[in-house]
Design a protein around this motif. Structure first.
Motif, short mmCIF file in Angstrom:
data_model
loop_
_atom_site.label_atom_id
_atom_site.label_comp_id
_atom_site.label_asym_id
_atom_site.label_seq_id
_atom_site.Cartn_x
_atom_site.Cartn_y
_atom_site.Cartn_z
N GLN A 114 53.70 51.53 24.29
CA GLN A 114 54.12 51.89 22.79
C GLN A 114 55.18 52.24 22.29
OE1 GLN A 114 51.21 54.91 24.05
NE2 GLN A 114 49.81 54.54 22.05
N GLY A 115 56.29 51.69 23.30
CA GLY A 115 57.47 52.13 22.97
C GLY A 115 57.99 53.65 22.84
N PHE A 116 58.88 54.26 22.17
CA PHE A 116 59.01 55.79 22.50
C PHE A 116 59.57 56.33 21.13
CE2 PHE A 116 63.80 56.20 23.16
CZ PHE A 116 64.01 54.74 23.06
N TRP A 117 59.35 57.91 21.39
CA TRP A 117 59.83 58.48 20.29
C TRP A 117 61.31 58.98 21.01
CZ3 TRP A 117 61.57 63.69 20.89
CH2 TRP A 117 61.89 64.33 19.90
N TYR A 118 62.18 59.32 20.05
CA TYR A 118 63.68 59.79 20.46
C TYR A 118 64.09 60.73 19.60
CZ TYR A 118 68.34 59.66 22.27
OH TYR A 118 69.73 59.77 22.85
N GLY A 119 64.35 61.95 20.44
CA GLY A 119 65.21 63.08 19.66
C GLY A 119 66.32 63.36 20.38
N TYR A 120 67.57 63.47 19.46
CA TYR A 120 68.66 63.91 19.86
C TYR A 120 69.49 65.11 19.24
CZ TYR A 120 69.94 60.82 16.17
OH TYR A 120 70.26 60.23 14.92
N HIS A 121 70.39 65.71 19.61
CA HIS A 121 70.83 66.82 19.22
C HIS A 121 71.99 66.28 18.57
CE1 HIS A 121 73.19 70.56 18.64
NE2 HIS A 121 71.75 71.26 18.80
N ARG A 122 72.22 67.13 17.41
CA ARG A 122 73.58 66.54 16.35
C ARG A 122 74.82 66.45 17.18
NH1 ARG A 122 75.55 71.74 13.46
NH2 ARG A 122 76.76 71.86 15.10
N ASP A 123 74.97 67.17 18.19
CA ASP A 123 76.49 67.24 19.04
C ASP A 123 76.57 66.19 20.06
OD1 ASP A 123 77.27 69.58 17.68
OD2 ASP A 123 76.57 70.91 19.01
N SER A 124 75.66 65.16 19.95
CA SER A 124 75.70 64.22 20.95
C SER A 124 76.61 63.08 20.62
CB SER A 124 74.44 63.25 20.63
OG SER A 124 73.31 64.01 21.13
N THR A 126 78.45 59.47 20.77
CA THR A 126 77.86 58.20 20.07
C THR A 126 77.06 57.64 20.94
OG1 THR A 126 80.08 57.98 19.14
CG2 THR A 126 78.73 56.22 19.04
N SER A 127 77.35 57.55 22.49
CA SER A 127 76.53 56.64 23.38
C SER A 127 74.96 57.32 23.33
CB SER A 127 77.24 56.90 24.78
OG SER A 127 78.39 56.01 24.76
N LEU A 128 74.79 58.55 23.00
CA LEU A 128 73.54 58.90 23.02
C LEU A 128 72.73 58.64 21.73
CD1 LEU A 128 73.38 62.60 24.50
CD2 LEU A 128 72.54 60.59 25.50
N ILE A 129 73.50 58.58 20.66
CA ILE A 129 72.97 58.56 19.35
C ILE A 129 72.24 56.99 19.25
CG2 ILE A 129 73.54 58.29 16.95
CD1 ILE A 129 75.53 60.65 17.01
N GLY A 130 73.00 56.00 19.89
CA GLY A 130 72.75 54.59 20.03
C GLY A 130 71.22 54.35 20.16
N VAL A 131 70.91 55.19 21.30
CA VAL A 131 69.42 54.97 21.70
C VAL A 131 68.29 54.81 20.58
CG1 VAL A 131 67.81 55.96 23.29
CG2 VAL A 131 70.19 56.13 23.98
N ARG A 132 68.75 55.67 19.58
CA ARG A 132 67.95 55.76 18.70
C ARG A 132 67.34 54.25 17.77
NH1 ARG A 132 71.89 57.98 13.63
NH2 ARG A 132 72.41 55.82 13.12
N GLU A 133 68.51 53.53 17.98
CA GLU A 133 68.06 51.79 17.77
C GLU A 133 66.86 51.40 18.38
OE1 GLU A 133 69.53 51.12 14.54
OE2 GLU A 133 70.43 53.07 14.80
N SER A 134 66.66 51.64 19.46
CA SER A 134 65.54 51.21 20.36
C SER A 134 64.42 51.87 20.27
CB SER A 134 65.92 50.93 21.84
OG SER A 134 66.94 49.97 22.03
N ALA A 135 64.20 53.06 19.60
CA ALA A 135 63.00 53.73 19.60
C ALA A 135 62.14 53.54 18.31
CB ALA A 135 63.34 55.17 19.59
N GLN A 136 60.96 53.77 18.39
CA GLN A 136 59.83 53.30 17.43
C GLN A 136 60.12 54.67 16.31
OE1 GLN A 136 59.14 52.13 20.28
NE2 GLN A 136 58.92 50.28 19.28
N HIS A 138 62.97 58.32 15.49
CA HIS A 138 63.65 59.20 15.93
C HIS A 138 63.85 60.33 15.12
CE1 HIS A 138 66.56 57.02 13.49
NE2 HIS A 138 65.70 55.76 13.75
N ARG A 139 64.49 61.31 15.60
CA ARG A 139 64.89 62.57 14.83
C ARG A 139 66.17 63.05 15.56
NH1 ARG A 139 61.37 68.11 14.37
NH2 ARG A 139 63.06 69.39 13.39
N CYS A 140 67.00 63.48 14.55
CA CYS A 140 68.32 64.12 14.89
C CYS A 140 68.32 65.47 14.71
CB CYS A 140 69.40 63.62 14.00
SG CYS A 140 70.79 64.55 14.52
N PHE A 141 68.29 66.24 15.59
CA PHE A 141 68.28 67.85 15.47
C PHE A 141 69.66 68.42 15.17
CE2 PHE A 141 64.58 66.53 18.02
CZ PHE A 141 63.48 67.32 17.51
N THR A 142 69.66 68.92 13.87
CA THR A 142 70.81 69.42 13.24
C THR A 142 71.39 70.85 13.64
OG1 THR A 142 69.91 69.71 11.02
CG2 THR A 142 70.88 67.60 11.50
#
Ligand SMILES: *Cc1c(COP(=O)(O)O)cnc(C)c1O
Length: 832
Positions: A114-124, A126-136, A138-142
């Motif tokens: 079913q694909g995946f959900w992706y959460g990442y912290h604001r301080d990430s 760039t290489s971590l942020i790009g993962v969101r493009e593959s997720a169904q 995503h959420r950025c935790f600010t």
């Protein structure tokens, strides 16, 4: 007591540095968050290993292969051991860099049903942020509080597998994030939420403890070159209990598959033993892995442990933070705005790493351009990083940049690494200084001293008043003449001096033959510049109008590098006049960010000449003048819109505010066509200003600058009978137009300078001057100016003066100030 210990260790590192890091000889390296430097003995031992042992590809039974296979397994265990990770609980997968490790994890999640959900912290990063493009989803935790709330709600998310990613240390400001999030998420989440810890920045100076598999993240990525400097290798450490995430991985390749039926009945059996066997596609970087073994040994010998490195780097960073924060201008305003996270404290290893991110402000609170700071830092041999730092969330929140502002800045041409870095009175990036194992207190104090010397304003900056002797009675008009005329036929190469008495043609796009040629990199098509290749100053072109050729000779250290002593190129742009092999090829040359169409000489003897001289594969290219023949192509470049006038009453408005400089309309309201010069058709420099500059340089014991370093086309000097004490340096700041001989020119504004003015045009050596003194005396709104952009105003008549405008060395020069324009009826008729 503790400080004494730190100082003692600092002295030891100081000694070690002389021996092990010769590349630091002239450099203060403050970019450890980017790349750590490798010690000399690592390279020596690695090469000894390579010379005496034969390492084969591990996928065979030969002795050489077996040796490799065994050693790689040893290195894996040793690397896990560095983090206290038990091989029963963890496996390590070698990857090219941290980013490749992140992508491997991302691929596994993308392959979930079913694909995946992706959460990442604001301080990430760039290489971590790009993962969101593959997720169904995503959420950025600010904020951290958002993460805490979400964890308390049992890590609620939609019913698909989740991945939460964050950096152990921000690569922007060194803030360290809580390491207990992984275990808390694991215990709290109802559905499977996995954690990906980006430890690339953290482990460069600090140990990471993975001894408790219940506490550890599921996936940890690192850049090994950030710890050891060499080899260029990354690692993904997987908690075996979570390894099943990779079961759905679809791709296989050499190395990760046992058998493949390829033709009919397509079938394959993947390797099933260990995680790393299933994930390491293709041949491993075996020599890099061997080097890693040596790197771990040498690192321990030189620096004892990562704990020791951590204490040392933290001690230095705390000092740097305190010193930069306490710098004050004469009026009490702070000099640096430091971006420390409110959750962190310098000196506290758990919350803060050895990085200081900041911007510099002037005494009125205006921002100093980072690009300008970096130029001066480069001249003074400080290596720092500036810009967006690959941390978009952290930078945006620290700088208070809203998404619309970032998008608008992007449309306005702002990119990571360009000069245009203060927009709407806000910086678009920051300066980062990061410390590491071989940094010393000296690095810190000299950098703080650098900031103090160049950016602390004790009293408001004023224009240096001219040294005036007794006023002349009655006031005589300035009597000036053209001292010299130079063209730069090949962009960034030496000047050709127009011989005295020779009338030189001037056109809308500049002096005849100025920057008609350039050298372009054979691979990238980018125009070469002296900034990168100072030896270009030793390529000496001359225009031989009698023979009709551009003649190029080599000088100084370049002499003898090419097979021939000179090369000649026909001045004519007509292809029929070229020798057979010298046909043109249309190419895209990138000049100053603009794309231009230039024509490349295919002749191998021409290319070889320049390639051998500079040691970089390049072609000579020609950018034909506008309308100068039937076979020319039109210019697509125009002088830059940011030409502007300085105001002498500079303290009257707030520097750094926008728009603090008045853009000046040109005479006919359109921008001027130019050839390959950077900004404007003609650059005019005043001898009096240069004399003033050189007096100041010599007063400090520096080396006087030649006029050539400013790449001026026209040098204007005061007439000899004019008393020397009455020179008027920088009078040109007020000139609006110039009459030179019978021709008129418009002053478009002052020329912004970079460290390229430090290349001695006779020897190609780099100096600190004149940039350092210019920075102290000719800096306005954070930018450094010398010389004036100028363009020719065509005469509106069919006389020979109008049809063939020329300038000659010795021509009389009459400056026209803004309020004198009305008095010159001929000029008025031209500009109306
Ligand atoms: C350097 C860095 C990266 C990227 O590492 P690469 O090895 O270049 O892929 C990612 N995250 C952080 C925090 C970093 O410092």
């Amino acid at each position: 007591m503790e400080v004494d210990d730190c100082l003692r260790y600092n002295r030891a590192i100081d000694e070690l540095r002389q021996r092990e890091f010769p590349m630091l000889k002239d450099t203060v390296y403050l970019d450890h968050a980017g790349t750590t430097l490798y010690p000399k003995s690592l390279i020596e031992r690695f090469s000894a290993d390579m010379i005496s042992n034969l390492y084969g590809n591990p996928h065979s039974a030969s002795n050489a292969s077996q040796l490799t296979a065994h050693r790689i397994e040893d290195v894996r265990l040793r690397l896990l051991g560095m983090f206290g990770a038990d091989p029963d609980d963890f496996d390590v997968v070698f990857v090219a860099n941290a980013t490749a490790g992140i992508k491997l994890v991302m691929d596994a999640f993308r392959d979930q049903k079913q694909g995946f959900w992706y959460g990442y912290h604001r301080d990430s990063h760039t290489s971590l942020i790009g993962v969101r493009e593959s997720a169904q989803d995503h959420r950025c935790f600010t904020t951290d509080a958002e993460v805490e709330d979400w964890m308390d709600q049992a890590a609620a998310h939609v019913g698909r597998p989740g991945l939460f990613a964050y950096p152990a240390q921000s690569n922007m400001n060194g803030r360290r994030l809580p390491l207990d999030w992984s275990s808390r998420i694991r215990t709290n989440s109802r559905r499977a939420v996995y954690t990906l810890l980006d430890a690339a920045a953290l482990v460069s100076t600090t140990p990471l403890d993975l001894s408790d598999p219940n506490y550890a993240p599921d996936f940890t990525v690192l850049s090994l070159y950030k710890i050891f400097g060499f080899p260029d290798l990354g690692a993904l450490i997987v908690r075996k209990a979570s390894g099943h995430v990779f079961d759905r991985r679809r791709y296989f390749g050499g190395g990760t598959v046992e058998m493949v039926v390829c033709l009919k009945e397509q079938w394959h059996a993947k390797k099933a033993d260990t995680l790393h066997e299933r994930l390491e596609d293709g041949t491993l970087p075996i020599h890099s892995i061997m080097a890693l073994d040596t790197a771990m040994t040498v690192h321990r010998e030189l620096f004892e442990s990562l704990e020791r490195v951590s204490t040392h780097a933290s001690f230095l960073a705390t000092r740097l933070y305190a010193d930069l924060s306490s710098l004050r201008h004469g009026n009490g305003e702070p000099v640096c705005r430091v971006y420390k996270d409110s959750m962190s404290a310098y000196g506290e290893a758990k919350t803060q790493g050895p990085i200081v991110a900041f911007n510099i402000r002037n005494h009125m609170g205006g921002w100093i351009s980072n690009a300008e700071v970096e130029k001066l830092a480069a001249v003074k041999n400080f290596q720092i990083r500036t810009g967006g730092l690959c941390n978009p969330g952290g930078v945006a929140s620290s700088l208070g940049l809203a998404p619309w502002e970032m998008k608008e800045n992007f449309s306005a041409g702002q990119r990571c690494g360009n000069d245009n870095d203060i927009i709407r009175a806000k910086p678009t990036g920051m300066i980062r200084a990061s410390l590491g194992a071989m940094s010393t207190l000296e690095d810190v104090t000299s950098f703080v001293q650098f900031v103090r010397e160049f950016y602390v304003q004790d009293a408001p900056l004023k224009w240096t008043p001219p040294v005036t002797s007794l006023p002349l009675e009655p006031p005589t008009p300035i009597r000036l003449h053209v001292e010299s005329i130079s063209v730069y036929p090949i962009k960034s190469c030496a000047a050709f001096s127009v011989p005295p008495g020779k009338a030189w043609q001037v056109r809308g796009e500049g002096l005849a033959w100025d920057r008609e040629w350039c050298l372009v990199n054979q691979g990238t098509g980018a125009a070469l510049s002296q900034k990168r290749y100072p030896q270009m100053a030793l390529i000496r072109p001359s225009i031989d109008l009698d023979e009709g050729v551009l003649r190029v000779r080599l000088a100084g250290t370049l002499r003898g590098t090419a097979a021939t002593t000179e090369v000649t190129v026909p001045l004519s742009a007509d292809p029929r006049l070229f020798s057979e092999e010298a046909t043109y090829k249309e190419t895209d040359a990138r000049v100053c960010g603009d794309s231009i169409k230039a024509k490349t000489y295919r002749s191998t003897s021409i290319s070889d000449f320049f390639t051998q001289a500079l040691g970089v594969a390049c072609h000579l290219a020609r950018f034909p003048a506008v309308g100068s023949g039937p076979n020319t192509i039109p210019s697509s470049r125009h002088s830059k819109a940011h030409l502007q006038k300085l105001h002498k009453q500079n303290s009257m408005h707030i520097p750094g505010a926008f728009p603090d400089t008045k853009p000046l309309a040109s005479f006919n309201g359109v921008s001027k066509p130019i050839l390959l010069s950077n900004e404007s058709p003609i650059l005019t420099v005043s001898r009096s200003s240069l004399n003033r500059l050189n007096e100041l340089i010599k007063a400090e014991g520096g080396k006087a600058a030649q006029a050539e370093v400013f790449r001026a086309n026209i040098v204007i000097a005061q007439n000899l009978e004019y008393p020397p004490g009455a020179e008027e340096p920088y009078a040109e700041d007020d000139w609006r137009y110039l009459q030179v001989g019978q021709q008129y020119f418009e002053m478009l504004g002052p020329c912004r300078r970079c460290q390229m003015v430090c290349v001695d045009q006779r020897t190609a050596e780099k100096n600190q001057e004149p940039f350092v003194t210019l920075s102290k005396t000719r800096r306005f709104d954070g930018r450094v100016y010398f010389g004036q952009h100028t363009c020719h105003i065509p005469l509106d008549d069919a006389s020979s003066l109008g049809q063939n405008p020329t300038v000659t060395v010795g021509d009389a020069v009459y400056p026209i100030l803004e309020d004198e324009v009305d008095q010159d009826s001929r000029l008025q008729s031209l500009v109306d």
